[in-house]
Scaffold this motif. Structure first.
Motif: not given
Length: 103
Positions: A76-99
């Protein structure tokens, strides 16, 4: 915590983290209850004439609670830490890159 695929909407990371923390707390409560109870909970197991290692049913119950609490919480702790890390990482969706500027 696992992504359900394209058929259902994804849960946001804070909700996934809350589910993981809730499941961990439930496991802790059960483990604490198994440690604190002054007698063996399972009467049929306590009535056995012999147990592996020759330990009492209460000792076996307390060892099981310790295994459930410490190594069981590790997943559970490992899963919690992975989820927390994923929550804090920057958004990498294609629409978020500047032109890019063109000449």
């Amino acid at each position: 915590m696992i992504d359900p695929g394209p058929l259902r909407p994804r849960l946001v990371w804070p909700v996934r983290i809350a589910y993981t923390a809730s499941a961990m707390v439930v496991g802790w409560i059960l483990a604490i209850a198994l440690v604190i109870v002054p007698h063996a909970i399972y009467g049929f197991y306590a009535a056995l004439p012999s147990r592996p290692g020759g330990i009492s049913a209460l000792t076996d119950q307390q060892i099981a609670a310790g295994v459930m609490w410490v190594p069981g919480s590790l997943a559970y702790t490992i899963t919690f830490l992975i989820g927390f890390y994923r929550w804090l990482e920057p958004d990498r969706s294609p629409g978020s890159t500047p032109a890019a500027f063109t000449t």
